[in-house]
Design an enzyme around this catalytic site. Structure first.
Site, PDB file in Angstrom:
ATOM      1  N   ASP A  61     -22.735 -58.614  17.631  1.00 45.71           N
ATOM      2  CA  ASP A  61     -23.512 -59.847  17.805  1.00 45.71           C
ATOM      3  C   ASP A  61     -23.250 -60.849  16.697  1.00 45.71           C
ATOM      4  OD1 ASP A  61     -25.022 -57.732  19.431  1.00 45.71           O
ATOM      5  OD2 ASP A  61     -25.797 -59.673  20.109  1.00 45.71           O
ATOM      6  N   ALA A 112     -23.890 -61.031  23.436  1.00 46.10           N
ATOM      7  CA  ALA A 112     -23.704 -62.241  22.618  1.00 46.10           C
ATOM      8  C   ALA A 112     -22.934 -63.363  23.336  1.00 46.10           C
ATOM      9  CB  ALA A 112     -23.029 -61.841  21.301  1.00 46.10           C
ATOM     10  N   ASN A 172     -24.841 -55.134  15.476  1.00 49.67           N
ATOM     11  CA  ASN A 172     -24.732 -54.806  16.908  1.00 49.67           C
ATOM     12  C   ASN A 172     -25.996 -54.046  17.288  1.00 49.67           C
ATOM     13  OD1 ASN A 172     -23.216 -54.864  19.397  1.00 49.67           O
ATOM     14  ND2 ASN A 172     -22.911 -52.667  19.168  1.00 49.67           N
ATOM     15  N   LYS A 173     -26.095 -53.716  18.540  1.00 47.09           N
ATOM     16  CA  LYS A 173     -27.296 -53.059  19.059  1.00 47.09           C
ATOM     17  C   LYS A 173     -27.748 -51.903  18.171  1.00 47.09           C
ATOM     18  CE  LYS A 173     -29.264 -54.021  21.795  1.00 47.09           C
ATOM     19  NZ  LYS A 173     -30.487 -54.843  21.548  1.00 47.09           N
TER      20      LYS A 173
HETATM   21  O1  MRU Z   1     -29.810 -56.977  23.194  1.00 49.76           O
HETATM   22  P1  MRU Z   1     -28.497 -57.154  23.885  1.00 49.76           P
HETATM   23  O2  MRU Z   1     -28.371 -56.382  25.132  1.00 49.76           O
HETATM   24  O3  MRU Z   1     -28.163 -58.624  24.065  1.00 49.76           O
HETATM   25  O4  MRU Z   1     -27.436 -56.558  22.848  1.00 49.76           O
HETATM   26  C1  MRU Z   1     -26.082 -56.631  23.179  1.00 49.76           C
HETATM   27  C2  MRU Z   1     -25.187 -55.979  22.200  1.00 49.76           C
HETATM   28  O5  MRU Z   1     -25.602 -55.481  21.184  1.00 49.76           O
HETATM   29  C3  MRU Z   1     -23.716 -56.054  22.513  1.00 49.76           C
HETATM   30  O6  MRU Z   1     -23.046 -54.941  22.004  1.00 49.76           O
HETATM   31  C4  MRU Z   1     -23.130 -57.317  21.854  1.00 49.76           C
HETATM   32  O7  MRU Z   1     -23.885 -58.447  22.173  1.00 49.76           O
HETATM   33  C5  MRU Z   1     -21.711 -57.535  22.266  1.00 49.76           C
HETATM   34  S1  MRU Z   1     -21.581 -58.091  23.945  1.00 49.76           S
HETATM   35  C6  MRU Z   1     -19.950 -58.438  24.226  1.00 49.76           C
END
Ligand code: MRU
Length: 364
Positions: free
Chosen positions: A256, A66, A266-267
């Site tokens: 996110d 993010a 989050n992911k």
């Molecule tokens: O799809 P991505 O790799 O962008 O997903 C990232 C995540 O889910 C992270 O945990 C989140 O963005 C936090 S990054 C500090």
């Protein structure tokens, strides 16, 4: 244009004292990004010179996480107007808005993207009366500011999160919320871990592989290994067993978008990890920079979840692992309800339930 760093992934993995790899940087009117889809086999950078390349890099997760997405969007917006030759402010404004909407269409969940675009919009509106050239310069300066602020924020999260870490602890993390998901040495969820390591604590990290795009195996295990931190890679479906075996004393994840009530996206897979942590009485911490906190969103139900292509599941990394024509559901994120969260770590301090009160006080 891709720039290769002079070392292979294998050589990189043998290092124990890494230099900070800046995942998003601005040099000579170009946005230089660490090409994260090539990790861990190749540590290379890509030069982006126009807004379309920035959109593509965000969509294809060449730049991801993010905070890093929010930083890239600021520079992308500058690239979109950098060579626009007009001194007519209205024409400039139309062009600016068109490209801002375009960048906003790259990925819907991380609020950092929209936060940066909104911040730029306010800046340009406030610049009326200035020349277009002056306004362009202001946009570039603001993009730099988004990046430097992120460094300070991550440092703050690392310091506040450190109090949850004890020497000898086992920590599980999901996806990658480390240095390369930001533009800082510490990252968010990995920040307290890096700091604990710097202070000489012995930490054992379990990194979830994070299907389908494997940010845990490709990125988290790579960057922690680079830093000389004891990291063990597990498949996502092993987390329950590892917890049951008593190997994990805390979970740290990034996010996110955090809603006003503390629910957070989050992911994909984070929600399952939170449920497992609760079942095993393991504290579950969310590292949330202010740029990821969305006070305009009341609860997790309102968060838009990105849906991605079926091929990421059926044909990951070029090899087909499912029959042709199979139906696929591929949400890139899930929402973890606030009731599973032990504390939210922000750069302004740690928050405990009820989150709406604390979030409103610090960020309202
Ligand atoms: O799809 P991505 O790799 O962008 O997903 C990232 C995540 O889910 C992270 O945990 C989140 O963005 C936090 S990054 C500090």
């Amino acid at each position: 244009m891709a720039i290769k760093i002079n070392k292979t992934g294998v050589e990189a993995m043998q290092k124990t004292a890494p230099a900070f790899i800046d995942a998003v940087k601005w040099e000579n009117d170009r946005l230089i990004i660490l090409e994260q889809t090539k990790l861990p086999l190749e540590t290379s950078y890509e030069e982006l010179t126009n807004v379309h390349q920035v959109w593509d890099a965000i969509y294809h997760l060449k730049v991801r996480g993010a905070p890093a997405i929010g930083i890239a969007a600021g520079y992308g917006l500058y690239l979109s107007v950098m060579n626009f030759e007009t001194e007519d402010f209205n024409q400039f404004w139309n062009e600016f808005q068109k490209h801002s909407d375009y960048l906003a269409s790259s990925r819907p969940t991380a609020v950092n993207l929209f936060g940066t675009l909104e911040r730029m919009k306010r800046l340009v509106l406030a610049a009326q009366g200035k020349t277009v050239s002056q306004t362009k310069q202001l946009i570039l300066e603001e993009a730099h500011r988004v990046k430097t602020e992120n460094c300070d924020i991550c440092q703050g999260i690392a310091e506040y999160g450190l109090q949850f870490i004890k020497d000898g602890m086992g920590i599980l993390t999901h996806c990658n919320a480390g240095s390369i998901a930001t533009a800082s040495r510490y990252g968010t969820a990995l920040g307290p871990i890096y700091l604990a390591h710097e202070k000489g604590m012995k930490i054992k990290v379990y990194a979830d592989e994070t299907r389908p795009l494997n940010q845990g195996s490709r990125l988290t295990s790579w960057e922690l290994q680079e830093a000389g931190i004891d990291v063990t890679l597990i498949c996502d479906n092993m987390a329950a067993m590892v917890m049951a075996e008593g190997k994990v004393q805390a979970v740290f994840v990034g996010c996110d978008r955090v809603a006003r009530n503390g629910d957070f996206a989050n992911k994909i897979g984070t929600y399952g990890v939170a449920i497992l942590a609760k079942e095993h009485h393991i504290p579950f911490y969310v590292a949330a920079p202010s740029s990821t906190i969305d006070m305009a969103t009341a609860s997790g139900k309102e968060i838009t979840i990105e849906q991605r292509k079926a091929e990421e599941i059926t044909c990951g990394y070029g090899k087909r692992t499912a029959p042709e024509g199979i139906k696929v559901y591929n949400p890139a994120f899930d929402v973890t309800p606030a009731r599973y969260v032990t504390a939210i770590i922000t750069e302004k301090g740690n928050l405990y339930p009820p989150y709406e009160t604390g979030l409103t006080k610090l960020f309202g």
